[in-house]
Motif scaffolding. Structure first.
Motif, PDB file in Angstrom:
ATOM      1  N   VAL A   1     -29.293   2.976 -40.573  1.00  0.00           N
ATOM      2  CA  VAL A   1     -29.640   1.584 -40.865  1.00  0.00           C
ATOM      3  C   VAL A   1     -29.323   0.694 -39.667  1.00  0.00           C
ATOM      4  O   VAL A   1     -30.074  -0.238 -39.337  1.00  0.00           O
ATOM      5  N   PHE A   2     -28.193   0.960 -39.013  1.00  0.00           N
ATOM      6  CA  PHE A   2     -27.811   0.143 -37.851  1.00  0.00           C
ATOM      7  C   PHE A   2     -28.844   0.284 -36.731  1.00  0.00           C
ATOM      8  O   PHE A   2     -29.274  -0.715 -36.123  1.00  0.00           O
TER       9      PHE A   2
ATOM     10  N   LYS B   1     -34.005  -2.029 -34.212  1.00  0.00           N
ATOM     11  CA  LYS B   1     -35.431  -1.880 -33.930  1.00  0.00           C
ATOM     12  C   LYS B   1     -36.254  -2.940 -34.660  1.00  0.00           C
ATOM     13  O   LYS B   1     -37.204  -3.511 -34.109  1.00  0.00           O
ATOM     14  N   VAL B   2     -35.858  -3.214 -35.915  1.00  0.00           N
ATOM     15  CA  VAL B   2     -36.583  -4.219 -36.697  1.00  0.00           C
ATOM     16  C   VAL B   2     -36.463  -5.595 -36.067  1.00  0.00           C
ATOM     17  O   VAL B   2     -37.417  -6.370 -36.026  1.00  0.00           O
ATOM     18  N   VAL B   3     -35.255  -5.915 -35.573  1.00  0.00           N
ATOM     19  CA  VAL B   3     -35.051  -7.221 -34.922  1.00  0.00           C
ATOM     20  C   VAL B   3     -35.983  -7.362 -33.728  1.00  0.00           C
ATOM     21  O   VAL B   3     -36.608  -8.408 -33.510  1.00  0.00           O
ATOM     22  N   GLU B   4     -36.093  -6.292 -32.943  1.00  0.00           N
ATOM     23  CA  GLU B   4     -36.959  -6.342 -31.769  1.00  0.00           C
ATOM     24  C   GLU B   4     -38.427  -6.480 -32.165  1.00  0.00           C
ATOM     25  O   GLU B   4     -39.182  -7.246 -31.576  1.00  0.00           O
ATOM     26  N   GLU B   5     -38.817  -5.715 -33.214  1.00  0.00           N
ATOM     27  CA  GLU B   5     -40.198  -5.790 -33.675  1.00  0.00           C
ATOM     28  C   GLU B   5     -40.517  -7.161 -34.248  1.00  0.00           C
ATOM     29  O   GLU B   5     -41.600  -7.710 -34.029  1.00  0.00           O
ATOM     30  N   GLU B   6     -39.577  -7.728 -35.011  1.00  0.00           N
ATOM     31  CA  GLU B   6     -39.781  -9.063 -35.579  1.00  0.00           C
ATOM     32  C   GLU B   6     -39.905 -10.113 -34.488  1.00  0.00           C
ATOM     33  O   GLU B   6     -40.662 -11.079 -34.605  1.00  0.00           O
ATOM     34  N   LYS B   7     -39.145  -9.922 -33.413  1.00  0.00           N
ATOM     35  CA  LYS B   7     -39.229 -10.868 -32.296  1.00  0.00           C
ATOM     36  C   LYS B   7     -40.621 -10.834 -31.672  1.00  0.00           C
ATOM     37  O   LYS B   7     -41.222 -11.873 -31.383  1.00  0.00           O
ATOM     38  N   LYS B   8     -41.137  -9.624 -31.471  1.00  0.00           N
ATOM     39  CA  LYS B   8     -42.481  -9.500 -30.905  1.00  0.00           C
ATOM     40  C   LYS B   8     -43.521 -10.093 -31.842  1.00  0.00           C
ATOM     41  O   LYS B   8     -44.435 -10.797 -31.429  1.00  0.00           O
TER      42      LYS B   8
END
Length: 600
Positions: free
Chosen positions: A368-369, A374-381
């Motif tokens: 999960v960590f 990865k999700v944070v980076e994808e959400e930023k993009k």
């Protein structure tokens, strides 16, 4: 290390017997309560439908009485006879008649469900109107519903139409209504012959009163013209549920139930038919409250089960201790994770189950960590892409140019061009602003691009030629909004603008299991170094931060993120020979027949 299974320490027989008794008691109570509530819900639904049907019949009979009084009034008859018998109208006399007729028709204001009324001559002319105005020189006998009623009139009484639109009015044409028609006969006439007709447009939904309660109450609808017309504040059903109700009405079912899932949403439906006008009034009540009771009982049962477990734990203290101690350690570790300590190590336990659980939770936390990063980076993009898409919806520079163009046309007195340009701009703004991230049908996106190019063509004095062609069967394919327009803008600003005039063609065609949208221009083309750099960025799914790059690269990134690496944008260009941009999308179904859009 020797481990043991937890189930070896449990008091299986004692716990099972205790839980069976609780489940039987709860099930019996839930069954009795549900049966009683269903009966009460049915009776309430019947009473609501019967009450509203009586109100509707009463209101319409009241309107019928008023129509009969107005049709027999000598003032109205004299005004109608004057209009019918005189080809040339004395406006001083007619003004007097209009005032008197308006005073008479004002009695209809006591019925708020009457939207408007008008007196129609036998040849279809509107002689007088109340509230809304009929379109000038409109022949009302063109309306099939009115013609059908007029052809069937043989008594001096009111006749009721089905639901119809109001295209004969100057305003409020889209809302549907019913109409009550009363013939107006001449005085001292022995044979029945109508000189004119008093027509009242009525909104039956304004009469119906849906009840409101915590579980939604009873929603009301009229079954008319093969569909359901809902009363105000009534919950609308899904199309599939409406079809089921209409099918049951055709079978002359007076009450039935939709659904049947004990844990889902089902509805009780009651149907009653008007004795006077033949309409079917439908009452719909959701049975969510029953399901809510079942859920509450389940929660109570779960609580009792928990208490039972605690009781068994107290009786079997030694077993409880051997279970709770490693579990508490596991909970403590989870609490540390909850406050942000992802480096905690879960201790090994003597129990096989606790050991497996600890290892599983630890592995899951680490996964999960990594996934959260990865999700944070994808959400930023994704946020950056959506921001650029939103910025592109209403380009302030483009909007300012259009407003300046309108201002120039206003100075020159070009009212028709201003009207056309304002209409196109309104369509573009409505399309781009409303729900920008929802998919639309391809024909809607092509229509938006057509409007955009119409505006650009007005800006550049008719120097931009364009053609839009879509292969039949593809116009209903759903795509993301604002995929094509950025590419067209690039073609105009960076390709054709430098030449002074040019041609842009957009074509949609099927290629194996893909759909290709080609945007082609005969502009100045792209120099080879810039083209190579752009292709490299397209492959890397790069999104430029510069304003001029919101177009091709941002659209490419959106496509690849949504559909995968197989799809996206391909650019073909040669300096001095124009540019072709290909949007490749996955095929997702067949559509209806297509109409090509061409223009200048």
């Amino acid at each position: 290390m020797k481990r043991y299974a937890l189930d070896q320490k449990m008091k299986r027989m004692f716990t099972a017997a205790f839980l069976v008794v609780l489940l039987l008691a709860a099930g019996l109570f839930a069954g009795i309560s549900g049966s009683m509530y269903r009966k009460q819900a049915f009776q309430f639904c019947v009473s609501q439908v019967e009450l509203n049907l009586n109100i509707l019949d009463s209101r319409l009979q009241q309107i019928q009485t008023k129509q009969r009084v107005l049709a027999a009034d000598s003032v109205i008859r004299n005004a109608v006879e004057y209009q019918v018998e005189n080809e040339t109208v004395d406006y001083s006399i007619e003004l007097y008649h209009q005032r008197d007729v308006a005073d008479k028709l004002y009695m209809l204001s006591e019925n708020p469900e009457i939207e408007n009324a008008y007196i129609v001559s036998a040849d279809g002319r509107c002689l007088y109107s109340y509230r809304a105005s009929v379109r000038k020189d409109y022949n009302l006998m063109q309306e099939e519903w009115l013609k059908d009623i007029v052809d069937s009139i043989y008594l001096n009484t009111s006749y009721v139409s089905g639901m119809h639109d109001k295209r004969y009015l100057l305003t409020d044409q889209k809302n549907e209504c019913i109409s009550m028609v009363m013939p107006i006969t001449r005085e001292n006439q022995y044979a029945f012959s109508a000189a004119a007709y008093l027509v009242c447009d009525i909104d039956p939904m304004a009469v119906l009163q849906s009840s409101r309660s915590a579980d939604g109450g009873v929603s009301l609808a009229l079954a008319a013209s093969g569909r359901l017309l809902y009363a105000k504040e009534s919950r609308h059903l899904a199309e599939e549920e409406e079809e089921q109700i209409l099918a049951r009405i055709d079978e002359e079912k007076s009450s039935f139930q939709l659904g049947g899932d004990p844990w889902g949403t089902d509805r009780l439906v009651v149907v009653m038919k008007s004795r006077f006008f033949g309409w079917n009034l439908v009452g719909i009540r959701s049975l969510d409250e029953i399901h809510s009771i079942n859920r509450k009982l389940s929660c109570i049962l779960a609580g009792i089960l928990l208490l039972s477990v605690l009781l068994v734990a107290l009786i079997s203290r030694i077993v409880s201790k051997s279970i709770l101690t490693p579990m508490n350690r596991l909970v403590d570790c989870c609490n540390q994770v909850a406050v942000g300590n992802y480096e905690v190590e879960f201790p090994e336990g003597k129990s096989e189950e606790i050991h497996v659980l600890s290892q599983t939770v630890q592995t899951m936390i680490h996964n999960v960590f990594r996934l959260s990063e990865k999700v944070v980076e994808e959400e930023k993009k994704l946020s950056e892409e959506q921001l650029r898409a939103l910025q592109h919806q209403i380009n302030p520079h483009f909007l300012n140019n259009v407003l300046q163009l309108i201002k120039g046309m206003a100075v020159e007195g070009k009212t028709e061009e201003i009207s056309r340009l304002s209409t196109l701009l309104g369509k573009i703004l409505a399309y781009s602003v409303y729900q920008p991230y929802e998919d639309v049908e391809l024909k809607e996106e092509l229509e938006y691009v057509k409007n955009y190019m119409e505006i650009q063509n007005l800006r550049y004095g008719g120097r931009i030629f364009y053609a839009i062609d879509c292969e039949p069967g593809l116009e209903n394919v759903r795509i993301s909004k604002l995929l094509i327009q950025p590419l067209v803008e690039n073609a105009i600003e960076h390709g054709i603008k430098g030449k002074g005039r040019g041609m842009i063609s957009i074509s949609v065609e099927r290629e194996r299991d893909s759909i290709c949208i080609l945007v082609n221009d005969n502009g100045i083309g792209i120099p080879e170094p810039e083209l190579a750099d752009m292709k490299r960025k397209l492959e890397a799914e790069t999104v430029y931060l510069q304003e001029k790059s919101i177009g091709v690269l941002n659209v490419n990134a959106r496509l690849k993120r949504k559909y995968g690496g197989r799809y996206g944008i391909e650019v073909i260009s040669r300096e001095g020979a124009g540019t072709t941009v290909i949007i490749r999308l996955p095929e997702n179904g067949e559509g209806k027949d297509n109409e090509n859009i061409t223009g200048r």
